[in-house]
Every structure is written in structure tokens, then in C-alpha cells.
Scaffold this motif. Structure first.
Motif, PDB file in Angstrom:
ATOM      1  N   VAL A 195      57.034  35.114  41.713  1.00  0.00           N
ATOM      2  CA  VAL A 195      57.580  33.851  41.873  1.00  0.00           C
ATOM      3  C   VAL A 195      58.372  34.012  43.178  1.00  0.00           C
ATOM      4  O   VAL A 195      59.127  34.761  43.381  1.00  0.00           O
ATOM      5  CB  VAL A 195      58.673  33.678  40.581  1.00  0.00           C
ATOM      6  CG1 VAL A 195      59.214  32.345  40.932  1.00  0.00           C
ATOM      7  CG2 VAL A 195      58.002  33.785  39.249  1.00  0.00           C
ATOM      8  N   GLN A 196      58.280  32.677  43.901  1.00  0.00           N
ATOM      9  CA  GLN A 196      58.798  32.429  45.272  1.00  0.00           C
ATOM     10  C   GLN A 196      59.147  31.087  45.403  1.00  0.00           C
ATOM     11  O   GLN A 196      58.216  30.214  45.688  1.00  0.00           O
ATOM     12  CB  GLN A 196      57.967  33.016  46.537  1.00  0.00           C
ATOM     13  CG  GLN A 196      58.937  33.003  47.565  1.00  0.00           C
ATOM     14  CD  GLN A 196      58.169  33.577  48.813  1.00  0.00           C
ATOM     15  OE1 GLN A 196      57.327  34.272  48.689  1.00  0.00           O
ATOM     16  NE2 GLN A 196      58.680  33.358  49.968  1.00  0.00           N
ATOM     17  N   SER A 197      60.110  30.642  44.475  1.00  0.00           N
ATOM     18  CA  SER A 197      60.464  29.360  44.320  1.00  0.00           C
ATOM     19  C   SER A 197      60.673  28.580  45.759  1.00  0.00           C
ATOM     20  O   SER A 197      61.094  29.166  46.581  1.00  0.00           O
ATOM     21  CB  SER A 197      61.635  29.264  43.387  1.00  0.00           C
ATOM     22  OG  SER A 197      61.225  29.726  42.203  1.00  0.00           O
ATOM     23  N   PRO A 198      60.400  27.205  45.935  1.00  0.00           N
ATOM     24  CA  PRO A 198      59.802  26.274  44.717  1.00  0.00           C
ATOM     25  C   PRO A 198      58.463  26.349  44.762  1.00  0.00           C
ATOM     26  O   PRO A 198      57.946  25.339  43.998  1.00  0.00           O
ATOM     27  CB  PRO A 198      60.606  25.155  45.134  1.00  0.00           C
ATOM     28  CG  PRO A 198      60.522  24.953  46.542  1.00  0.00           C
ATOM     29  CD  PRO A 198      60.801  26.520  46.882  1.00  0.00           C
ATOM     30  N   THR A 199      57.399  26.872  45.395  1.00  0.00           N
ATOM     31  CA  THR A 199      56.115  26.532  45.930  1.00  0.00           C
ATOM     32  C   THR A 199      55.265  27.540  45.180  1.00  0.00           C
ATOM     33  O   THR A 199      54.004  27.389  45.068  1.00  0.00           O
ATOM     34  CB  THR A 199      55.975  26.135  47.269  1.00  0.00           C
ATOM     35  OG1 THR A 199      56.028  27.284  48.036  1.00  0.00           O
ATOM     36  CG2 THR A 199      56.756  24.953  47.619  1.00  0.00           C
ATOM     37  N   ILE A 200      55.778  28.847  45.065  1.00  0.00           N
ATOM     38  CA  ILE A 200      54.726  29.771  44.772  1.00  0.00           C
ATOM     39  C   ILE A 200      55.020  30.522  43.175  1.00  0.00           C
ATOM     40  O   ILE A 200      56.136  30.858  43.181  1.00  0.00           O
ATOM     41  CB  ILE A 200      54.651  31.140  45.840  1.00  0.00           C
ATOM     42  CG1 ILE A 200      54.269  30.418  47.222  1.00  0.00           C
ATOM     43  CG2 ILE A 200      53.774  32.239  45.586  1.00  0.00           C
ATOM     44  CD1 ILE A 200      54.456  31.462  48.259  1.00  0.00           C
ATOM     45  N   PHE A 201      53.969  30.411  42.571  1.00  0.00           N
ATOM     46  CA  PHE A 201      53.947  30.854  41.293  1.00  0.00           C
ATOM     47  C   PHE A 201      52.494  31.609  41.042  1.00  0.00           C
ATOM     48  O   PHE A 201      51.489  30.872  40.991  1.00  0.00           O
ATOM     49  CB  PHE A 201      54.317  29.946  40.013  1.00  0.00           C
ATOM     50  CG  PHE A 201      54.430  30.624  38.892  1.00  0.00           C
ATOM     51  CD1 PHE A 201      55.766  30.888  38.285  1.00  0.00           C
ATOM     52  CD2 PHE A 201      53.404  30.646  38.092  1.00  0.00           C
ATOM     53  CE1 PHE A 201      55.825  31.370  37.081  1.00  0.00           C
ATOM     54  CE2 PHE A 201      53.570  31.097  36.759  1.00  0.00           C
ATOM     55  CZ  PHE A 201      54.744  31.388  36.286  1.00  0.00           C
ATOM     56  N   THR A 202      52.352  32.909  41.011  1.00  0.00           N
ATOM     57  CA  THR A 202      51.253  33.386  41.035  1.00  0.00           C
ATOM     58  C   THR A 202      51.000  34.473  39.650  1.00  0.00           C
ATOM     59  O   THR A 202      52.052  35.427  39.481  1.00  0.00           O
ATOM     60  CB  THR A 202      50.849  34.395  42.119  1.00  0.00           C
ATOM     61  OG1 THR A 202      50.951  33.387  43.304  1.00  0.00           O
ATOM     62  CG2 THR A 202      49.501  35.009  42.288  1.00  0.00           C
ATOM     63  N   VAL A 203      50.299  34.329  38.902  1.00  0.00           N
ATOM     64  CA  VAL A 203      49.860  35.189  37.664  1.00  0.00           C
ATOM     65  C   VAL A 203      48.695  36.100  38.132  1.00  0.00           C
ATOM     66  O   VAL A 203      47.641  35.614  38.942  1.00  0.00           O
ATOM     67  CB  VAL A 203      49.237  34.314  36.364  1.00  0.00           C
ATOM     68  CG1 VAL A 203      48.857  35.244  35.309  1.00  0.00           C
ATOM     69  CG2 VAL A 203      50.278  33.286  36.077  1.00  0.00           C
ATOM     70  N   ARG A 204      48.783  37.561  37.902  1.00  0.00           N
ATOM     71  CA  ARG A 204      48.125  38.344  38.219  1.00  0.00           C
ATOM     72  C   ARG A 204      47.716  39.262  36.970  1.00  0.00           C
ATOM     73  O   ARG A 204      48.631  40.010  35.991  1.00  0.00           O
ATOM     74  CB  ARG A 204      48.834  39.393  38.967  1.00  0.00           C
ATOM     75  CG  ARG A 204      49.068  38.821  40.570  1.00  0.00           C
ATOM     76  CD  ARG A 204      49.865  39.916  41.366  1.00  0.00           C
ATOM     77  NE  ARG A 204      49.640  40.055  42.590  1.00  0.00           N
ATOM     78  CZ  ARG A 204      50.056  39.022  43.588  1.00  0.00           C
ATOM     79  NH1 ARG A 204      50.795  38.155  43.355  1.00  0.00           N
ATOM     80  NH2 ARG A 204      49.870  39.396  44.938  1.00  0.00           N
ATOM     81  N   LEU A 205      46.379  39.327  36.680  1.00  0.00           N
ATOM     82  CA  LEU A 205      45.864  40.263  35.514  1.00  0.00           C
ATOM     83  C   LEU A 205      45.216  41.436  36.314  1.00  0.00           C
ATOM     84  O   LEU A 205      44.246  41.461  37.294  1.00  0.00           O
ATOM     85  CB  LEU A 205      44.885  39.552  34.909  1.00  0.00           C
ATOM     86  CG  LEU A 205      45.342  38.610  34.124  1.00  0.00           C
ATOM     87  CD1 LEU A 205      44.184  37.633  33.397  1.00  0.00           C
ATOM     88  CD2 LEU A 205      46.301  38.964  33.002  1.00  0.00           C
ATOM     89  N   LYS A 206      45.602  42.797  36.025  1.00  0.00           N
ATOM     90  CA  LYS A 206      45.044  43.766  36.573  1.00  0.00           C
ATOM     91  C   LYS A 206      44.487  44.694  35.610  1.00  0.00           C
ATOM     92  O   LYS A 206      44.866  45.044  34.843  1.00  0.00           O
ATOM     93  CB  LYS A 206      46.055  44.591  37.661  1.00  0.00           C
ATOM     94  CG  LYS A 206      45.528  45.714  38.192  1.00  0.00           C
ATOM     95  CD  LYS A 206      46.552  46.179  39.330  1.00  0.00           C
ATOM     96  CE  LYS A 206      45.670  47.391  40.180  1.00  0.00           C
ATOM     97  NZ  LYS A 206      46.685  47.842  41.163  1.00  0.00           N
ATOM     98  N   LYS A 207      43.293  45.361  35.952  1.00  0.00           N
ATOM     99  CA  LYS A 207      42.773  46.206  34.912  1.00  0.00           C
ATOM    100  C   LYS A 207      41.835  47.416  36.034  1.00  0.00           C
ATOM    101  O   LYS A 207      40.918  46.979  36.718  1.00  0.00           O
ATOM    102  CB  LYS A 207      41.449  45.612  33.870  1.00  0.00           C
ATOM    103  CG  LYS A 207      40.701  46.562  33.018  1.00  0.00           C
ATOM    104  CD  LYS A 207      40.156  45.834  32.176  1.00  0.00           C
ATOM    105  CE  LYS A 207      39.235  47.008  31.296  1.00  0.00           C
ATOM    106  NZ  LYS A 207      38.290  46.417  30.583  1.00  0.00           N
ATOM    107  N   GLY A 208      42.462  48.606  36.023  1.00  0.00           N
ATOM    108  CA  GLY A 208      42.049  49.466  36.865  1.00  0.00           C
ATOM    109  C   GLY A 208      42.157  49.043  38.087  1.00  0.00           C
ATOM    110  O   GLY A 208      43.187  48.640  38.666  1.00  0.00           O
ATOM    111  N   SER A 209      41.120  48.990  39.138  1.00  0.00           N
ATOM    112  CA  SER A 209      41.275  48.547  40.315  1.00  0.00           C
ATOM    113  C   SER A 209      41.187  47.026  40.627  1.00  0.00           C
ATOM    114  O   SER A 209      41.146  46.444  41.686  1.00  0.00           O
ATOM    115  CB  SER A 209      40.449  49.402  41.425  1.00  0.00           C
ATOM    116  OG  SER A 209      39.041  49.208  41.139  1.00  0.00           O
ATOM    117  N   ALA A 210      40.622  46.419  39.675  1.00  0.00           N
ATOM    118  CA  ALA A 210      40.149  45.004  39.609  1.00  0.00           C
ATOM    119  C   ALA A 210      41.406  44.192  39.237  1.00  0.00           C
ATOM    120  O   ALA A 210      42.078  44.525  38.596  1.00  0.00           O
ATOM    121  CB  ALA A 210      39.305  44.652  38.734  1.00  0.00           C
ATOM    122  N   GLU A 211      41.637  43.066  39.983  1.00  0.00           N
ATOM    123  CA  GLU A 211      42.602  42.329  40.122  1.00  0.00           C
ATOM    124  C   GLU A 211      42.499  40.802  40.250  1.00  0.00           C
ATOM    125  O   GLU A 211      41.707  40.381  41.257  1.00  0.00           O
ATOM    126  CB  GLU A 211      44.004  42.470  41.122  1.00  0.00           C
ATOM    127  CG  GLU A 211      45.279  41.726  40.728  1.00  0.00           C
ATOM    128  CD  GLU A 211      46.111  42.028  41.880  1.00  0.00           C
ATOM    129  OE1 GLU A 211      47.306  42.105  41.249  1.00  0.00           O
ATOM    130  OE2 GLU A 211      45.937  42.647  42.818  1.00  0.00           O
TER     131      GLU A 211
END
Length: 186
Positions: A70-86
Motif C-alpha cells: 500500500v502506498q496511499s492514496p493511489t497504489i494498492f497491490t495484491v501479490r500472490l507468490k508460490k515458489g518463484s512465481a508471483e
């Protein structure tokens, strides 16, 4: 009473076929499991009170580690990571540089512990009125390397926006296997 072997084999075959046909009769709605991540239950990982951003550790979704930047007010990023894949969300594709207000919960639709869809309540304005927030439910598809938006459902103009969102997932997007070129709006 003794059952002849031939009759027993026929019964076993019939029972097996009945069980298999029952499993084959499952609907797509039966294959997806729904789970939720409350953002306020995530743990902050940045150890600086003056930091202009946050990185939240939100545990797991299926076999994937879940982090939110979260970097307000414009950036909200959801990250899913499994091993080296993101895979990372792409809300800015929808809102551009406009300020975002985010909802409290991420809703996940998973198939065999693999997240396939994410629904999140997000608000943003327009270029003319950047702080006049319009609330939407964003349906995103989870690809190998992206969490890309499929559609937005306007909350104000859709009386049952949550139902509409579920209906779209099951009736329109269930066969989705790649990110679309355009995002639909409802």
C-alpha cells in the motif's frame, strides 16, 4: 445367501459407475471454494513509522503466500507468490493515477486450493472529480503471472452487486483461462 461371482461383478460395476456419474454431475459452482482475507488481520512488515508505504503479510490463500503493498492514496497491490512465481493485481489499470479507497476484505474463489478469482471492493473517482468516489466490485482472474481485472460491478447502480458479481463468476467467467484485452463494466 450366496451371490454368484458374475452377479457380484455386475453390482460392483454398477455401483462404481453410479459413483463416477455422481462425481461427474458436479456443477462448476460445486468446484469452487470461497474464502476471505480481512485486511485488518494482516501484519505490517515495514519497521519504520515514517515509511510512506506498507507491506502487509496476509498469510496464505491456498498454497500461495499473500502480501499487500500500500502506498496511499493511489497504489494498492495484491501479490500472490508460490515458489518463484508471483502474480500481482492491476487496479491502476482501472483507476490510473486517481486516488483509491479500498474495502476491508478480499474474496477468493479457489479450485482445488488454487485461487482462480479475486473480488475486491474498490472506489475511485474521475479525472474531473478525483475525490468523488464511485464504489465498484472488481472481479479479477488469477493467471500465473498476473491478477488481471475481468469486470467491474458498480455498487450504486446494481442493487444486488454482490449477487451480480457471483453470477458473473459462475455464468460468464468460469471458463476464463487468460487475461482479457478489455475490462467489462456492469
Amino acid at each position: 445367501m450366496k451371490i454368484p461371482l458374475k452377479t457380484l461383478l455386475v453390482l460392483v460395476s454398477f455401483t462404481s459407475a453410479a459413483c463416477n456419474s455422481e462425481a461427474d454431475n458436479r456443477t462448476p459452482k460445486d468446484t469452487l471454494q470461497t474464502s476471505y482475507t480481512r485486511i485488518d488481520s494482516c501484519k505490517e512488515t515495514v519497521q519504520n513509522d515514517n515509511a510512506a508505504f506498507s507491506i502487509l503479510d496476509c498469510g496464505k490463500v491456498g498454497e500461495h503466500d499473500l502480501h499487500i503493498t500500500v502506498q496511499s492514496p493511489t497504489i494498492f497491490t495484491v501479490r500472490l507468490k508460490k515458489g518463484s512465481a508471483e502474480a500481482m493485481s492491476e487496479f491502476e489499470e482501472l483507476s490510473g493515477d486517481l486516488p483509491l479507497e479500498t474495502g476491508p476484505v478480499l474474496e477468493w474463489y479457489s479450485d482445488n486450493h488454487q485461487p482462480r478469482f479475486m473480488v475486491f471492493r474498490v472506489s475511485w473517482g474521475t479525472d474531473d472529480e478525483p475525490f468523488q468516489m464511485h464504489e465498484r466490485l472488481v472481479i479479477s482472474y488469477i493467471a500465473k503471472d498476473r491478477i488481471c481485472p475481468l469486470a467491474t460491478v458498480q455498487v450504486k447502480s446494481n442493487k444486488n452487486a454482490n449477487e451480480k458479481t457471483r453470477e458473473l463468476i459462475y455464468d460468464k467467467f468460469l471458463s476464463t483461462t487468460e487475461c482479457p484485452k478489455t475490462v467489462l463494466s456492469f
